[in-house]
Enzyme design. Structure first.
Site, PDB file in Angstrom:
ATOM      1  N   ARG A 178      -2.233 -69.014   9.900  1.00  0.00           N
ATOM      2  CA  ARG A 178      -0.871 -69.502   9.680  1.00  0.00           C
ATOM      3  C   ARG A 178      -0.854 -71.028   9.626  1.00  0.00           C
ATOM      4  O   ARG A 178      -0.156 -71.620   8.789  1.00  0.00           O
ATOM      5  CB  ARG A 178       0.068 -69.006  10.786  1.00  0.00           C
ATOM      6  CG  ARG A 178       0.315 -67.502  10.761  1.00  0.00           C
ATOM      7  CD  ARG A 178       1.303 -67.083  11.831  1.00  0.00           C
ATOM      8  NE  ARG A 178       2.644 -67.588  11.563  1.00  0.00           N
ATOM      9  CZ  ARG A 178       3.627 -67.608  12.470  1.00  0.00           C
ATOM     10  NH1 ARG A 178       3.394 -67.183  13.703  1.00  0.00           N
ATOM     11  NH2 ARG A 178       4.820 -68.062  12.163  1.00  0.00           N
ATOM     12  N   CYS A 238       5.113 -74.331  17.586  1.00  0.00           N
ATOM     13  CA  CYS A 238       4.586 -73.050  17.100  1.00  0.00           C
ATOM     14  C   CYS A 238       5.480 -72.611  15.952  1.00  0.00           C
ATOM     15  O   CYS A 238       5.861 -73.428  15.118  1.00  0.00           O
ATOM     16  CB  CYS A 238       4.535 -72.026  18.232  1.00  0.00           C
ATOM     17  SG  CYS A 238       6.133 -71.777  19.062  1.00  0.00           S
TER      18      CYS A 238
END
Length: 282
Positions: A178, A238
């Site tokens: 990611r 995040c």
């Protein structure tokens, strides 16, 4: 005291009157799963706080997928759960401590330090033969007056100013694929904030779900620790301000208590079309 406590530590103290145990189980994509699991079985005396209903504000254009609640709203919710300024709090989940760490950070943000995360989670507690119940405790509301610590929080403007600033280190807590932009299962854009390094949050734990030793954490988080020791600032993020919290907790455990959380994180960053995006590895 170490912010991580063992099952044995909690078992020995679970009925002490100044202790509130909080069940934080949650599953992305199945928002009812955590409360359903709590209703089926939980640690005796535990109350349930839901990531989206209790520990986040409603989603708007900006702020990310799990926006921070207003401090007074959050303090009132904690008070209704029996958490007061003199209460000790132990949080647990079944997702590696990710959601329990979110509660830990929120309480610290409001000025409450006596909060801990039980390592390994509920499944390990149950598998170890520790007591569980489906009964809900009668909660006596408490008085919780927040003493906000704004220095623990970074917003989008702080992160924009950090771009290209050698005095600030950005730390992306998502999985490497990611971070690199190879896949993005949750948000509409892939990649990372330019200049950020990648330290996947799950790597603060060993294969059995226990948190790593301080020596292992020093090794895992070495670039962040070096930056902090040099007097630089660290901003951890995040996808939505949840899975960054275990990295913040790990750094706190090592004595670095002023690390900032970009609470809106990647999902907030990409809500501004003018914000730059980077792909590829470090």
């Amino acid at each position: 005291m170490n912010p991580i406590v063992s099952k044995q530590w909690l078992l020995a103290r679970q009925y002490e009157p100044d202790l509130v145990i909080v069940d934080c189980r949650f599953e992305l994509g199945r928002p009812e799963a955590g409360s359903t699991a709590y209703d089926a079985a939980h640690i005796p005396g535990a109350v349930y706080l839901d990531l989206e209903q209790d520990l986040s504000a409603p989603v708007t254009e900006h702020g990310g997928r799990h926006p921070l609640p207003a401090p007074d709203v959050l303090a009132a919710r904690f008070a209704r759960a029996g958490i007061g300024n003199a209460t000790r709090v132990v949080a647990y989940d079944d997702q590696g401590g990710m959601y329990a760490s979110r509660l830990w950070w929120l309480l610290r943000w409001l000025g409450h330090d006596d909060v801990y995360v039980m390592e390994e989670g509920f499944a390990a507690w149950q598998a170890g033969g520790y007591p569980v119940t489906a009964e809900r405790r009668t909660v006596v509301p408490a008085a919780f007056t927040p003493s906000l610590r704004p220095q623990l929080l970074a917003g989008v403007e702080d992160v924009r100013r950090a771009l290209g600033d050698p005095g600030v280190l950005l730390v992306d807590s998502r999985a490497a694929d990611r971070y690199a932009g190879l896949q993005e299962p949750l948000d509409i854009k892939a990649g990372h904030i330019p200049g950020a390094i990648n330290r996947f949050w799950k790597q603060v734990q060993g294969d059995n779900g226990s948190w790593k030793s301080e020596g292992e954490l020093h090794e895992q988080l070495a670039p962040v620790i070096t930056a902090l020791d040099e007097g630089r600032e660290a901003i951890v993020y995040c996808g939505s301000g949840v899975s960054a919290c275990p990295n913040v907790l790990a750094l706190h455990r090592l004595g670095y208590t002023q690390v900032k959380l970009y609470a809106g994180s990647w999902s907030d960053w990409i809500s501004y079309p003018e914000n730059p995006i980077e792909t590829g590895g470090e």
